[in-house]
Write a protein that holds these residues in place. Structure first.
Motif, PDB file in Angstrom:
ATOM      1  N   SER A 168       0.406   0.673 -17.864  1.00  0.00           N
ATOM      2  CA  SER A 168      -0.294  -0.017 -16.667  1.00  0.00           C
ATOM      3  C   SER A 168      -1.472  -0.778 -17.031  1.00  0.00           C
ATOM      4  O   SER A 168      -1.703  -2.039 -16.945  1.00  0.00           O
ATOM      5  N   LEU A 196      -7.019  -1.058  -9.201  1.00  0.00           N
ATOM      6  CA  LEU A 196      -5.666  -0.599  -9.210  1.00  0.00           C
ATOM      7  C   LEU A 196      -5.337   0.787  -9.958  1.00  0.00           C
ATOM      8  O   LEU A 196      -6.018   1.387 -10.627  1.00  0.00           O
ATOM      9  N   VAL A 256       0.422   1.592 -11.382  1.00  0.00           N
ATOM     10  CA  VAL A 256       0.774   0.451 -10.965  1.00  0.00           C
ATOM     11  C   VAL A 256       1.091  -0.617 -12.155  1.00  0.00           C
ATOM     12  O   VAL A 256       0.310  -0.508 -13.287  1.00  0.00           O
ATOM     13  N   GLN A 314      -2.418  -2.784  -0.987  1.00  0.00           N
ATOM     14  CA  GLN A 314      -1.282  -2.890  -1.451  1.00  0.00           C
ATOM     15  C   GLN A 314       0.050  -3.344  -0.133  1.00  0.00           C
ATOM     16  O   GLN A 314       0.548  -4.440  -0.214  1.00  0.00           O
ATOM     17  N   GLY A 352      -2.602   1.491  -3.484  1.00  0.00           N
ATOM     18  CA  GLY A 352      -1.959   1.239  -4.925  1.00  0.00           C
ATOM     19  C   GLY A 352      -3.163   0.119  -5.511  1.00  0.00           C
ATOM     20  O   GLY A 352      -3.438   0.373  -6.791  1.00  0.00           O
ATOM     21  N   TYR A 412       5.795  -6.671  -9.150  1.00  0.00           N
ATOM     22  CA  TYR A 412       4.879  -5.413  -8.795  1.00  0.00           C
ATOM     23  C   TYR A 412       5.550  -4.058  -8.801  1.00  0.00           C
ATOM     24  O   TYR A 412       6.397  -4.220  -7.962  1.00  0.00           O
ATOM     25  N   HIS A 417       4.927   0.056  -8.421  1.00  0.00           N
ATOM     26  CA  HIS A 417       3.756   1.287  -8.016  1.00  0.00           C
ATOM     27  C   HIS A 417       4.780   2.400  -7.915  1.00  0.00           C
ATOM     28  O   HIS A 417       5.662   2.808  -7.029  1.00  0.00           O
TER      29      HIS A 417
END
Lengths: 296, 208
Positions: free
Chosen positions: A42, A109, A113, A131, A172, A255, A257
């Motif tokens: 991450s 973040l 993520v 998010q 997120g 992206y 998550h």
């Protein structure tokens, strides 16, 4: 803009509710090795696109992420030592305390993520952004009345008629330039916790964390009629979005998550470990050797 | 392990065991094998109606653990395969459609069967049908990956013994014919399916 992640170690080491994706033993991952792989990947994936990335943590977090894993954060803070006396089940407090510390426009973040492009650019200039959101009032249908029935001195910011017109946010990512709003939001959350720490042993703290972090924010935005930018512009009703579409990277997905149970999904865990090893082999070797030495 | 979750949801819905009698995080943990089997035994003891279903599910779990115990995956090889798969995913759709593939010969080792379909329950008993799953071990210390071989995934059963290289176009023609679809209607779904199989499960290996 300042990008920030936060790690409060106390919930990480709490094994009261092992393997339960609503809690944060081992960060919600099956074991520490996988958690550290995810966190490392991450950090490195974010840093690639947004280099001004900082970590707010505590002494144990510094020992792991700074001294041992040597993650390339622009700065490290031990401010979460201030949370030492808070209940170990209140895992979202580390995040809220971190929001409270920000005095300039920021983007926080989560540690699960992962970015594969400068995907946050469309929302970063907004006063408030998150998010995604949905209209699922039922996720709070038990915790909301429970808090109002059994907790003391509940701030009015938590008062609401649950409704599918409210946009219930997922954080997120969260941030913006509306610093005064973040101060108000975080103070209300801490007010609730400070008045009711003695009640937290009797409650499903997993759901409670979502309540004072995400429900409170959603309700305040609704009551104050504030607009916010969402990375995913349409509501995530009925799980419209796939937040773990590794197979669509890079064209249709930039992206990822790993929300709740996704942190325990073998397909995605494999992706994290393999990608970390392929893209950042030095960090992977250091992490692997540390975990083997500690038998994690 | 969707089947394990579906099994427990079924057991609760049919009142074969109460929710407060099961430590669900332990039941869902791949490393709590004895606990999971203990719950199965308790359900069987408590309910004669459940016996056939529990025995079937127990058989599925036995196969899951056999595959997990017998796995000989080397991390370096698996990571290299993932790297090839990631490269495949970075191609455009047009490039993917020009690709060729091989069926992973290990797939046949990962196929398991049960007499009930543990992926289609919804508050009633699972369907009585020859159900097939692919239980695919991973190089990390977590549960094997699981694919229920119904609908589009069933094509893996049809091609599991095929050892020649084939193109995406050939696969699309085969599947569209079998499912009685126009190729245009099926293409998007099949392309996403193939991409996911390549990346997450390596049942299909892109030829570089």
């Amino acid at each position: 803009m300042k990008f920030v992640q936060s790690f409060w170690s106390k919930p990480f080491f709490d094994d009261t509710f092992k393997n339960n994706w609503n809690f944060r033993h081992h960060g919600g991952f099956p074991n520490p090795f996988l958690f550290y792989c995810a966190w490392t990947y991450s950090c490195l994936s974010i840093k690639k696109y947004y280099p001004n990335l900082h970590l707010v943590t505590d002494d144990k977090g510094l020992e792991i992420f700074k001294d041992t894993l040597k993650l390339p954060y622009t700065s490290f803070s031990d401010s979460l030592n201030d949370l030492e006396d808070y209940h170990k089940g209140a895992w979202a407090l580390g995040k809220l305390y971190t929001y409270r510390l920000q005095k300039e426009p920021f983007c926080h973040l989560d540690g699960d993520v992962f970015l594969f492009e400068k995907v946050l650019d469309p929302v970063l200039k907004s006063p408030l952004f998150c998010q995604s959101y949905d209209h699922d009032q039922y996720q709070y249908s038990e915790i909301h009345p429970y808090v109002h029935q059994y907790f003391e001195n509940v701030p009015t910011a938590f008062e609401a008629e649950l409704s599918d017109t409210i946009k219930y946010v997922n954080v997120g990512i969260i941030g913006g330039s509306a610093i005064d709003f973040f101060q108000e939001y975080t103070s209300k959350a801490f007010e609730l916790i400070d008045e009711n720490q003695d009640k937290l042993d009797d409650i499903n703290t997993g759901l409670f964390n979502l309540y004072y972090e995400q429900f409170l924010l959603s309700n305040m935005l609704s009551v104050q009629k504030l607009t916010f930018a969402s990375l995913y512009p349409k509501p995530n009703d009925g799980n419209a979005y796939n937040f773990a579409a590794f197979h669509h990277i890079p064209h249709k997905s930039q992206y990822i998550h790993l929300i709740s149970h996704l942190k325990k999904t073998s397909e995605y865990l494999e992706q994290i470990v393999a990608r970390l090893r392929l893209e950042f082999p030095d960090y992977y070797v250091r992490l692997r050797d540390y975990c083997q030495k500690k038998a994690l | 392990m969707k089947t394990r979750k579906n099994f427990l949801d079924w057991a609760f819905a049919q009142n074969h065991i109460l929710e407060n009698e099961v430590d669900q995080p332990r039941f869902y943990s791949i490393h709590e094998q004895n606990y999971m089997y203990g719950i199965l035994a308790r359900i069987t003891k408590g309910s004669l109606d459940a016996k056939a279903f529990v025995e079937d599910f127990k058989g599925l779990e036995n196969q899951r653990y056999r595959i997990m115990d017998e796995r000989t995956i080397k991390e370096i090889d698996a990571v290299s395969q993932v790297g090839i798969a990631i490269d495949f995913c970075t191609q455009s759709d047009a490039q993917k459609r020009e690709s060729s593939f091989l069926v992973n010969p290990d797939l046949t080792n990962y196929l398991v069967q049960s007499a009930f379909l543990w992926n289609d329950i919804e508050n009633k008993n699972p369907k009585t049908i020859d159900a097939y799953y692919a239980i695919i071990p991973t190089f990390i210390d977590v549960a094997p990956k699981e694919i229920c071989l119904t609908q589009l995934s069933a094509l893996l059963l049809d091609i599991k013994d095929y050892r020649e290289v084939f193109t995406y176009a050939e696969l699309l023609e085969l599947v569209a014919g079998a499912m009685d679809y126009e190729e245009k209607e099926l293409d998007r779904q099949l392309l996403d399916f193939v991409t996911a199989q390549v990346l997450y499960y390596r049942t299909l290996l892109p030829i570089t």
